[in-house]
Design a protein around this motif. Structure first.
Motif, mmCIF file in Angstrom:
data_model
loop_
_atom_site.group_PDB
_atom_site.id
_atom_site.type_symbol
_atom_site.label_atom_id
_atom_site.label_comp_id
_atom_site.label_asym_id
_atom_site.label_seq_id
_atom_site.Cartn_x
_atom_site.Cartn_y
_atom_site.Cartn_z
ATOM 1 N N HIS A 8 0.833 -1.209 0.000
ATOM 2 C CA HIS A 8 0.000 0.000 0.000
ATOM 3 C C HIS A 8 0.867 1.259 0.000
ATOM 4 O O HIS A 8 1.275 1.750 1.054
ATOM 5 C CB HIS A 8 -0.915 -0.027 1.238
ATOM 6 C CG HIS A 8 -1.954 1.045 1.269
ATOM 7 N ND1 HIS A 8 -3.306 0.780 1.398
ATOM 8 C CD2 HIS A 8 -1.867 2.398 1.188
ATOM 9 C CE1 HIS A 8 -3.989 1.903 1.413
ATOM 10 N NE2 HIS A 8 -3.128 2.919 1.286
ATOM 11 N N HIS A 10 1.033 4.939 -2.466
ATOM 12 C CA HIS A 10 0.608 5.732 -3.629
ATOM 13 C C HIS A 10 1.859 6.295 -4.288
ATOM 14 O O HIS A 10 2.609 7.023 -3.631
ATOM 15 C CB HIS A 10 -0.319 6.858 -3.181
ATOM 16 C CG HIS A 10 -1.523 6.349 -2.440
ATOM 17 N ND1 HIS A 10 -2.747 6.186 -3.050
ATOM 18 C CD2 HIS A 10 -1.673 5.936 -1.154
ATOM 19 C CE1 HIS A 10 -3.610 5.705 -2.164
ATOM 20 N NE2 HIS A 10 -2.983 5.539 -1.005
ATOM 21 N N PHE A 87 0.145 2.022 -5.839
ATOM 22 C CA PHE A 87 -1.101 2.517 -6.409
ATOM 23 C C PHE A 87 -0.757 3.546 -7.474
ATOM 24 O O PHE A 87 0.047 4.447 -7.230
ATOM 25 C CB PHE A 87 -1.951 3.202 -5.333
ATOM 26 C CG PHE A 87 -2.508 2.258 -4.311
ATOM 27 C CD1 PHE A 87 -3.299 1.186 -4.687
ATOM 28 C CD2 PHE A 87 -2.257 2.452 -2.962
ATOM 29 C CE1 PHE A 87 -3.829 0.316 -3.746
ATOM 30 C CE2 PHE A 87 -2.779 1.589 -2.011
ATOM 31 C CZ PHE A 87 -3.565 0.522 -2.405
ATOM 32 N N HIS A 186 -9.829 1.351 -0.241
ATOM 33 C CA HIS A 186 -9.615 2.101 0.998
ATOM 34 C C HIS A 186 -10.936 2.186 1.770
ATOM 35 O O HIS A 186 -11.968 2.561 1.199
ATOM 36 C CB HIS A 186 -9.178 3.539 0.695
ATOM 37 C CG HIS A 186 -7.739 3.696 0.305
ATOM 38 N ND1 HIS A 186 -7.189 3.051 -0.764
ATOM 39 C CD2 HIS A 186 -6.744 4.444 0.848
ATOM 40 C CE1 HIS A 186 -5.914 3.399 -0.861
ATOM 41 N NE2 HIS A 186 -5.614 4.240 0.101
ATOM 42 N N HIS A 210 -6.126 0.194 4.712
ATOM 43 C CA HIS A 210 -6.320 0.634 6.104
ATOM 44 C C HIS A 210 -7.272 -0.341 6.825
ATOM 45 O O HIS A 210 -6.827 -1.325 7.362
ATOM 46 C CB HIS A 210 -6.808 2.087 6.204
ATOM 47 C CG HIS A 210 -5.861 3.062 5.582
ATOM 48 N ND1 HIS A 210 -4.668 3.403 6.163
ATOM 49 C CD2 HIS A 210 -5.915 3.746 4.414
ATOM 50 C CE1 HIS A 210 -4.016 4.262 5.379
ATOM 51 N NE2 HIS A 210 -4.754 4.487 4.315
ATOM 52 N N ASP A 267 2.039 4.063 2.836
ATOM 53 C CA ASP A 267 0.973 4.928 2.305
ATOM 54 C C ASP A 267 1.513 6.071 1.432
ATOM 55 O O ASP A 267 1.472 5.960 0.208
ATOM 56 C CB ASP A 267 0.102 5.457 3.451
ATOM 57 C CG ASP A 267 -1.318 5.791 3.029
ATOM 58 O OD1 ASP A 267 -1.686 5.502 1.879
ATOM 59 O OD2 ASP A 267 -2.074 6.319 3.867
HETATM 60 ZN ZN LIG Z 1 -3.680 4.877 0.843
#
Ligand SMILES: [Zn+2]
Ligand SMILES: Nc1ncnc2[nH]cnc12
Length: 324
Positions: A8, A10, A87, A186, A210, A267
């Motif tokens: 996970h 981005h 992502f 998410h 999450h 993240d």
């Molecule tokens: Zn995220």
């Protein structure tokens, strides 16, 4: 050092402030509202997104994106990571003036460069952005389903959880699922346990981004454990965004104790003053996890990875080899 895997992150959110400053110089933009003293400036989720969107807009060419993914995966590998899923966001690419295909090819090229240097395996999860709207989410799903890029193996939805309804994304996820893509969404970050329950009911993902606020409902925690849903937990992000007050209050140990499959990710690392390595260090320091427990967490991540069976077996063999 335990081997690591990240599910996970981005990719636009992985750009360090120094790199964003360099991109801003290249494109003649003033960073001062969003970067001060070498650090991103924001104070809540909305201003975080504003800084994130500003930075993302400074990656405009194929080489900008190739360098971004090459740099991020190389840094992960140096910290002991053998696998990385990032992502990607066609919406951000379009805004920055690049087609989703050119953007995806470029990110893939950077990932292959990182693999050639370090051996790290990388895959991409195409995401739609909630606050951009349902139509763009469906367009992202259609792109993911037909792009035929060998490193695109998943589809997800990120963005402001306070906007939109899970039901509205069912079609997009059907398109992605039919194309054989792995599914994650998410939920339970900005909103409470109900959001996680709705995500499970409507979208039926194998993983939740999450999901940590599921802790508010013991029945839901049991459901997550029973159904083997994997949580992509990002403790540093959760504390920075004030989802919980402190690491001592973070539910990661409770999920583990309840038999839920939990993994560790960063993240948007520089926004939350973290890295994958720091997330593993947080787990040692605050969640009482030793190297064996951390390696088991990495194994959970690889088992849940959106990757073909042969590559997964090779990654698991690397973990086994490391233990001996
Ligand atoms: Zn995220
Ligand atoms: N933490 C986060 N939650 C939702 N959407 C995001 N996009 C980038 N980071 C995000």
């Amino acid at each position: 050092m335990p081997l690591k895997a990240e599910l996970h992150c981005h990719i636009e959110g992985a750009a360090a402030p120094e790199l964003v400053v360099r991109q801003a110089q290249k494109y003649g933009k003033d960073v001062s509202p969003f970067i001060q003293n070498g650090s991103f400036v924001w104070n809540d989720f909305t201003s975080f997104l504003a800084a994130y969107d500003f930075a993302a807009d400074l990656f405009r060419t194929e080489e900008d994106y190739a360098r971004l993914s090459e740099h991020y995966l190389t840094s992960l590998a140096r910290d002991g990571a053998i696998y990385s899923e990032v992502f990607t966001s066609p919406d951000h690419a379009i805004k920055a003036g690049l087609s989703p295909k050119a953007y995806t090819d470029a990110l893939g090229e950077g990932m292959l460069r990182a693999k050639a240097k370090t051996g790290i395996e990388g895959r991409m999860i195409v995401t739609g952005v909630r606050h951009v709207g349902v139509e763009s989410i469906e367009a992202a799903a259609r792109f993911a389903a037909r792009c035929n890029h060998p490193l695109v193996t998943g589809f997800g939805v990120a963005g402001d959880e306070r906007m939109g309804e899970f039901e509205d994304y069912v079609r997009a996820f059907e398109i992605a699922r039919e194309a054989g893509l792995g599914i994650t969404i998410h939920a339970g970050e900005l909103l409470g346990w109900e959001s996680v329950a709705q995500a499970l009911d409507h979208i039926k993902p194998s993983r939740i981004g999450h999901g940590v606020r599921a802790i508010e409902n013991p029945d839901l925690v049991k459901r997550i454990a029973d159904e083997g849903i994997v949580l992509e937990v990002c403790p540093g992000s959760n504390i920075a965004l004030k989802v919980f007050d402190s690491f001592a209050d973070h539910p990661f140990p409770k999920f583990r104790a309840a038999g839920c499959k939990v993994t560790l990710s960063s993240d948007d690392p520089p926004y939350f003053w973290t890295s994958l390595k720091r997330e593993y260090d947080i787990a040692t320091e605050h969640f009482g996890m030793d190297d064996k427990a951390l390696m088991a967490t990495t194994r959970t991540a690889i088992e849940a990875a959106f990757v073909d069976r042969k590559t997964k077996a090779a990654l698991l063999a690397r973990l086994d080899g490391h233990k001996r």
